[in-house]
Scaffold this active site. Structure first.
Site, short mmCIF file in Angstrom:
data_model
loop_
_atom_site.label_atom_id
_atom_site.label_comp_id
_atom_site.label_asym_id
_atom_site.label_seq_id
_atom_site.Cartn_x
_atom_site.Cartn_y
_atom_site.Cartn_z
N GLY A 627 0.83 -1.20 0.00
CA GLY A 627 0.00 0.00 0.00
C GLY A 627 0.86 1.24 0.00
O GLY A 627 2.04 1.21 0.36
N GLY A 629 0.53 5.74 0.53
CA GLY A 629 -0.28 6.91 0.84
C GLY A 629 0.49 8.18 0.61
O GLY A 629 1.59 8.19 0.04
N TYR A 631 1.87 10.21 2.82
CA TYR A 631 3.02 10.42 3.68
C TYR A 631 3.79 9.15 4.00
O TYR A 631 4.71 9.18 4.81
CB TYR A 631 2.58 11.07 5.00
N GLY A 632 3.42 8.02 3.42
CA GLY A 632 4.15 6.81 3.76
C GLY A 632 3.75 5.64 2.89
O GLY A 632 2.88 5.73 2.03
N VAL A 634 3.20 1.19 3.00
CA VAL A 634 2.91 0.03 3.84
C VAL A 634 3.61 -1.18 3.24
O VAL A 634 3.45 -1.48 2.05
CB VAL A 634 1.40 -0.22 3.96
N ASP A 748 -12.90 9.18 9.77
CA ASP A 748 -12.50 8.82 8.41
C ASP A 748 -12.96 7.40 8.09
O ASP A 748 -12.18 6.56 7.67
CB ASP A 748 -10.98 8.95 8.26
#
Length: 965
Positions: A627, A629, A631-632, A634, A748
C-alpha cells in the site's frame, strides 16, 4: 565473541543519551505546565513524576554500566577476567584482594584511586618495570581500608575489548556488594560470578544470599572457570544408586542423543553434566538463582532435561565466552527498556490528565454561562411569583386580618391577662401584644405560600449557585446564594405597626395616647379591673384598620423582596464578571493543551515507546509493498515482536513538526485503546533514525500492526455475497461503537479503512484522524464523499461517524466501488461540499429495499440530532441479516417481506428501519424509560472509561490509498 562488547556499549550509550534528552524534555514540559498553573492547588511535578520514579530514572540514566565480577575465590575470578580480556593480566593465586577496575587507555598503566574520584599517592611496584601480569603486592587490600570508600586498583589497558567505555570491576567480598548498592561508584552492575573447582562453601553461600537480597531483580551469570564440566560416561563419584538411576536415564535418552548434541551449542545440556555441575545447580537453585522445571518427582531433578526458569544464566565452560556477550546485551537492553517504560509511564499519565482536564475545561466553558443564565432566569421567576402573591392576594390578606382581629376580640381575656397592671403603659403593651400576635398569624399564612415556591425553585437553583460560588473569592461582598435565602425568608420578617409611614401622623397618635393616659381633675381615677382591661383591649382592636395593615404588610414584603432581588443581581453580575475572565483563561489553557503540551508529550511518548520496542525486537524486516499513501508506504512483514501472524509495517515520514505531532497523537490514541476484535491491533512502533540521516527531520516512523488479507474496497471489487456484506456492516458498526465508548471519534470511515480477514470479518484501521471530542480543534478532516456537512463548519460531534457509516452502507448495499452518480458529476471537492450542504445525497439504486434505504437516509440526515444512535442501528442491521439468512436478499425485495425470525423483536415489523425515526433512537431527543432500557440492552460495550486509555491496541491504516474522493 567478547570482542564485540564495545559495540553493545556504544549502542547502549547512544540510546541512553537519547533517553536522557527525552527525560529532560519531559521534565521541562511538566515544569512549564506547573509554572503556568494549569492545575491549581496541585503540584504536577510530584504527582506525575513521583520521587520513586525519578530516582529510578536517575539511577539508570546517570550511572554507567559496568561488568562486575565476583566469585568463589580469587583464582576463579582471575581466570574469568583473563578469559574476557584475552590476556593473562591477573595472577592465578588466592589472597585478600582489593577492588580492581579495568578500563581502556592507549598505554598500559596502573594507579590507585579513592572511590573512582581521587588518585591516591601510592607506590605501584608494577609500574617500575615492564609487565604483563599484575603483581600480588599491588592486589593486596590495605588492612585499614574504609569499606564505604574503598581504594580501587585502576588498571588501564590497551585492549580493543575495553573501548567504548567498557569497564570491568572485580569485587573482593560481601562488603563490596553493600558499597556497590549505596551508589558510591555510580555504576549499573552486570553481575558475573566465577565458579571454581569445588562446590559452594558457607562463605560463598552467604555472599550469594547477600547479593540476592541486595539486588533481587538483577540477573547473575554463573561461569565455570573449568574448561569443561561435561562427562561422557557415568561419573565414578556418584553413589551406586545414583549411578544406577543415571544409567537408566541415559538408556532412556539414547534415541535423543543426536538431538541433544545439536542443541549443545545453543544452551546447557543437563543430561551430560557431571556431579560438580549438578551440585552447583542444586546449591544455586536452593538460593533462588537457578531453578529446574521438574516434570517427574520420581526422578532426579537434574536428569529431567528441563530448562532453568530464571533470568539468571549458567555457563558450564570458560571456553564459551560468547554467552557473556549475550548476557551483557540482555542486561543493557533491560536497563534501556526499564528507563523507557518509566518515562512512558510519566508521559502517558500526563497525557491522560491533560485529556481529562480538557474534558473538564470544555464542560466548564460550556456549562458555566448556562448556569449563570439559569440562575438569573429562575430567580426572576421566583421574584415575579412572590410579587404576584402580594399583589393578587391583597383582598385575601385584608380579610385574613379582619378575621384575626375578630377572633382576638372574642378571646380578649387571654390578651388582657398577659398585660401588666400599669395605667400609663397598659395601652402601649396591649397594642404591641395585639400586633405581635397578628404578625405571627399573617406571617404564618405568607410562609405557607412561600414554601410552595421554595419546593419549586430552591433545590436546583441553590445547588447551581453553590457550584458557581465554589471557586469564587467574594471578599466581603454578599453572595447570590445568601441573597436568595433573604428572598425566601422575607415572609418570616413581617412586622405590623398600627401607624402610617407619616411622621406627623405618628406624632399625633402618640400625643393622643398620652392625653388619654393622663388623669383629668374632673374625672375619677379608673379602676384597673377586668372591665377596664376589656375596654382597653377592645379599643385597641377597634383602632386597627385591616386595609391599612394589609397595605403595610404588602409594602414591607415588597420592599424586602425588592432589596434582596437587587442584591442578588449585583452578586450575580460580580460572579459573571469573575467567570468571564476565568473562562477566557480556561479557553487559553485548553488551546495550549490541545495544540502545544499534549502533542509534545505524545511525541515524547512515541519516542520512548519506540525506543523500548526497538531495543527489545529490533527494526522489522520490510518485505514487499502492499500500500502507499501521501506520507508513507505500507510493507509486508513476516513477523515481529512475538506476533502470532504476519504483520504490516506502515512507514511514515512526517514532513514537518505539525505532522510529527499529528502522528504522535494518532499513535497515542491507537495504543491507548484496549484490544478489540473489530479494531486492528497495533503491535508497536520504531523510529528509524537512519532514514534521511537526521532525527526529527528525515527519520521514519514505523508502525507495526497485524496484517489482514485485504480491505473492503478490494473485497467489493472481487465480489461478496449479500449476507457477507451485511455482516461486514455489523462489524464496522461494532468497531465504531467501541471507539465511541472510549471517547474517540474516527472521522475517516471509508472502504479503504475497513480491513477483512480470511473469513471476511471486518476490522477498523487508520486512526490518523481519530481524536477525543475534548481535543478537537474544529479542523476539516476526512474523505470528502464520507464527510458530514457540519464538518466544514468546524463544529461537530460523534454523529459525523454515523453519517460516514451511512455512505459506507450505500457502497455495501450497492455491492460495488463505483462512486454514486450524484457525486460523480462534480469536478472538485469544493463543488461537492457545496451541494452536500444543500442536501445532495447518493441516489437510490434499484437493488435497494426499503429497510436499507431508510437506514441510509436516517444516517446521513443533514441535521446531526436527527441521526440515529448507533445502539439503535445495530438491531436493524441484525434484522436485515436474519432476513437474508432466511433467503431474502436485495435481489428479492418484495418476496415474503413480512416474514421474519421470532428471535428479534424488530423482525416482527414490516420495516425495521422505521424504528430509527422514533425520538428515542435519535440524538438530542429524550427517550421514554421503557425504550431507553431496551436501547441500553443493545449496548455491548461500556461507556467512556479514560482510566483504560493506556493499553496497547489498534493500528494505523495499512492500505492507505489517497484518492480525490
Amino acid at each position: 565473541m567478547v570482542s564485540k562488547l564495545p559495540q553493545e556499549f556504544r549502542r547502549y550509550q547512544r540510546n541512553r543519551n537519547r533517553l536522557r534528552n527525552i527525560f529532560q524534555e519531559t521534565q521541562s514540559t511538566l515544569e512549564i505546565i506547573n509554572h503556568e498553573n494549569f492545575f491549581p492547588d496541585e503540584n504536577i511535578m510530584d504527582e506525575l513524576l513521583p520521587s520513586l520514579t525519578l530516582d529510578r530514572l536517575t539511577y539508570i540514566l546517570d550511572n554507567h554500566p559496568a561488568i562486575v565480577i565476583s566469585g568463589q575465590d580469587c583464582k576463579s575470578k582471575a581466570t574469568l577476567v583473563n578469559r574476557c580480556l584475552g590476556l593473562d593480566v591477573m595472577p592465578l593465586a588466592d589472597g585478600n584482594w582489593r577492588w580492581i577496575k579495568f578500563s581502556y587507555s592507549h598505554t598500559n598503566n596502573v594507579s590507585v584511586t579513592l572511590g573512582l574520584e581521587y588518585e591516591v599517592v601510592e607506590t605501584i611496584q608494577i609500574n617500575e618495570k615492564t609487565w604483563e601480569t599484575l603483581s600480588m603486592e599491588d592486589l593486596i587490600r590495605p588492612t585499614n581500608e574504609d569499606p564505604n570508600c574503598p581504594t580501587i586498583l585502576d588498571v588501564k589497558l590497551d585492549r580493543p575489548m575495553l573501548k567504548e567505555g567498557v569497564q570491568i570491576f572485580v569485587v573482593p567480598d560481601i562488603a563490596a556488594i553493600r558499597t556497590l548498592a549505596k551508589g558510591v561508584l555510580g555504576i549499573l552492575p552486570i553481575f558475573l560470578y566465577a565458579l571454581s573447582d569445588y562446590p559452594l562453601n558457607e562463605e560463598n553461600t552467604k555472599e550469594l544470599r547477600e547479593l540476592k537480597e541486595t539486588y533481587p531483580y538483577h540477573p547473575v551469570l554463573f561461569v565455570s572457570s573449568l574448561a569443561k564440566i561435561i562427562f561422557d560416561n557415568i561419573d565414578e563419584d556418584l553413589t551406586e544408586s545414583e549411578q544406577h538411576r543415571l544409567q537408566s536415564q541415559v538408556e532412556k535418552e539414547k534415541n535423543h542423543v543426536l538431538e541433544l548434541e545439536e542443541k549443545e551449542d545453543e544452551g546447557l545440556n543437563l543430561e551430560k553434566m557431571n556431579s560438580l555441575g549438578l551440585t552447583w545447580f542444586d546449591q544455586l537453585g536452593s538460593l533462588g538463582f537457578l531453578q529446574i522445571d521438574e516434570s517427574d518427582d520420581d526422578q532426579m531433578p537434574w536428569l529431567n532435561g528441563g530448562k532453568y526458569i530464571n533470568s539468571n544464566d549458567f555457563i558450564e565452560s570458560c571456553e564459551r565466552m560468547d554467552r557473556i556477550l549475550q548476557f551483557t546485551r540482555s542486561c543493557l537492553q533491560t536497563y534501556l527498556v526499564n528507563a523507557s517504560n518509566y518515562l512512558n509511564g510519566v508521559q502517558t499519565n500526563a497525557l491522560r490528565k491533560f485529556i481529562l482536564s480538557a474534558y473538564d475545561m470544555a464542560r466548564e466553558i460550556q456549562i458555566t454561562p448556562k448556569r449563570i443564565q439559569y440562575a438569573q432566569q429562575k430567580e426572576s421567576e421566583l421574584y415575579t411569583s412572590l410579587m404576584n402573591i402580594v399583589n393578587q392576594n391583597q383582598d385575601e390578606l385584608t380579610e385574613l386580618i379582619r378575621k384575626i382581629i375578630q377572633e382576638m376580640k372574642d378571646n380578649w381575656s387571654l390578651t388582657a391577662d398577659e398585660n401588666q397592671d400599669q395605667n400609663y403603659t397598659f395601652n402601649v403593651e396591649v397594642q404591641r401584644q395585639v400586633l405581635r400576635k397578628l404578625s405571627e398569624k399573617v406571617a404564618r399564612q405568607l410562609v405557607t405560600s412561600v414554601n410552595c415556591l421554595r419546593e419549586t425553585f430552591v433545590g436546583t437553583l441553590q445547588r447551581c449557585l453553590l457550584e458557581l460560588e465554589k471557586s469564587y473569592d467574594h471578599d466581603s461582598n454578599l453572595l447570590a446564594s445568601d441573597a436568595l435565602k433573604q428572598i425566601l425568608t422575607a415572609a418570616y420578617n413581617v412586622e405590623l405597626h398600627n401607624s402610617s409611614p407619616s411622621l406627623i401622623h405618628s406624632f399625633l397618635e402618640r400625643l393622643r395616647q398620652l392625653f388619654k393616659s393622663l388623669p383629668l381633675p374632673w374625672s375619677s381615677t379608673p379602676t384597673l379591673d377586668a372591665t377596664w382591661k376589656k375596654k382597653v383591649v377592645l379599643d385597641v382592636l377597634n383602632s386597627l384598620c385591616p386595609v391599612r395593615l394589609a397595605k403595610t404588610i404588602s409594602m414591607q414584603f415588597r420592599d424586602k423582596i425588592k432589596s434582596s432581588h437587587d442584591v442578588f443581581h449585583a452578586a450575580l453580575r460580580s460572579l459573571e464578571n469573575h467567570y468571564s475572565g476565568k473562562l477566557e483563561r480556561t479557553e487559553e489553557q485548553k488551546v495550549a493543551i490541545r495544540k502545544i503540551h499534549a502533542p509534545k508529550l505524545a511525541k515524547l511518548s512515541l519516542e520512548s515507546t519506540s525506543m523500548s520496542d526497538k531495543v527489545r525486537f529490533g527494526i522489522p524486516h520490510q518485505g514487499k509493498e502492499i500500500g502507499r499513501g501521501q506520507y508513507g508506504v505500507v510493507f509486508a512483514c513476516d513477523g515481529w515482536g512475538g506476533a502470532p501472524g504476519p504483520c504490516a509495517v506502515k512507514s511514515v515520514i512526517p514532513p514537518d513538526e505539525r505532522h510529527w505531532n499529528d502522528l504522535a497523537m494518532e499513535f497515542y490514541y491507537t495504543r491507548s485503546i484496549p484490544d478489540h476484535k473489530r479494531i486492528v491491533k497495533l503491535r508497536g512502533s520504531i523510529i528509524d533514525d537512519t532514514y534521511g540521516g537526521v532525527h526529527g527531520a528525515g527519520a521514519a516512523v514505523l508502525l507495526i500492526t497485524d496484517r489482514l488479507s485485504r480491505d473492503l474496497y478490494c473485497g467489493l471489487r472481487a465480489g461478496l455475497s449479500w449476507i457477507v456484506r451485511i455482516q461486514i456492516a455489523i462489524d464496522v458498526l461494532e468497531g465504531i461503537r467501541y471507539l465511541h465508548s472510549q471517547g474517540l471519534l474516527h472521522r475517516d470511515i471509508k472502504l479503504k479503512n475497513v480491513l477483512l480477514d480470511t473469513e471476511n470479518r471486518a476490522k477498523l484501521t487508520d486512526l490518523g484522524f481519530c481524536i477525543t471530542e475534548a481535543m478537537m480543534s474544529g479542523s476539516v478532516v476526512g474523505t470528502p464523499v464520507h464527510m458530514a456537512p457540519e464538518l466544514l463548519s468546524g463544529h461537530y460531534d460523534s454523529s459525523v461517524d454515523v453519517y460516514a457509516f451511512g455512505i459506507l452502507f450505500w457502497y455495501i448495499c450497492a455491492g460495488h466501488t463505483k462512486m454514486p452518480n450524484a457525486f460523480e458529476q462534480f469536478h472538485n471537492k469544493e463543488q461537492l461540499w457545496t451541494n452536500v450542504r444543500k442536501g445532495l445525497r447518493p441516489e437510490r439504486l434499484p437493488s435497494f429495499d426499503d429497510e436499507c434505504w431508510q437506514l441510509m437516509e436516517q444516517c446521513w440526515a443533514g441535521e446531526p440530532s436527527k441521526r440515529p444512535l448507533l445502539g439503535a442501528i445495530l438491531p436493524v442491521l441484525e434484522a436485515i441479516r436474519n432476513k437474508a439468512d432466511l433467503g431474502k436478499s436485495l435481489a428479492e425485495p418484495d418476496v415474503n417481506r413480512q416474514q421474519g425470525s421470532s428471535s428479534s423483536s424488530y423482525e416482527t415489523m414490516k420495516n425495521p428501519a422505521l424504528a430509527l425515526a422514533e425520538p428515542n433512537n435519535q440524538r438530542g431527543a429524550t427517550s421514554s424509560p421503557h425504550l431507553r432500557r431496551r436501547t441500553f440492552r443493545a449496548l455491548k460495550y461500556p461507556t467512556l472509561h479514560l482510566t483504560n486509555l493506556f493499553q496497547a491496541s489498534v493500528c494505523s491504516n495499512l492500505y492507505v490509498q489517497m484518492r480525490e474522493y
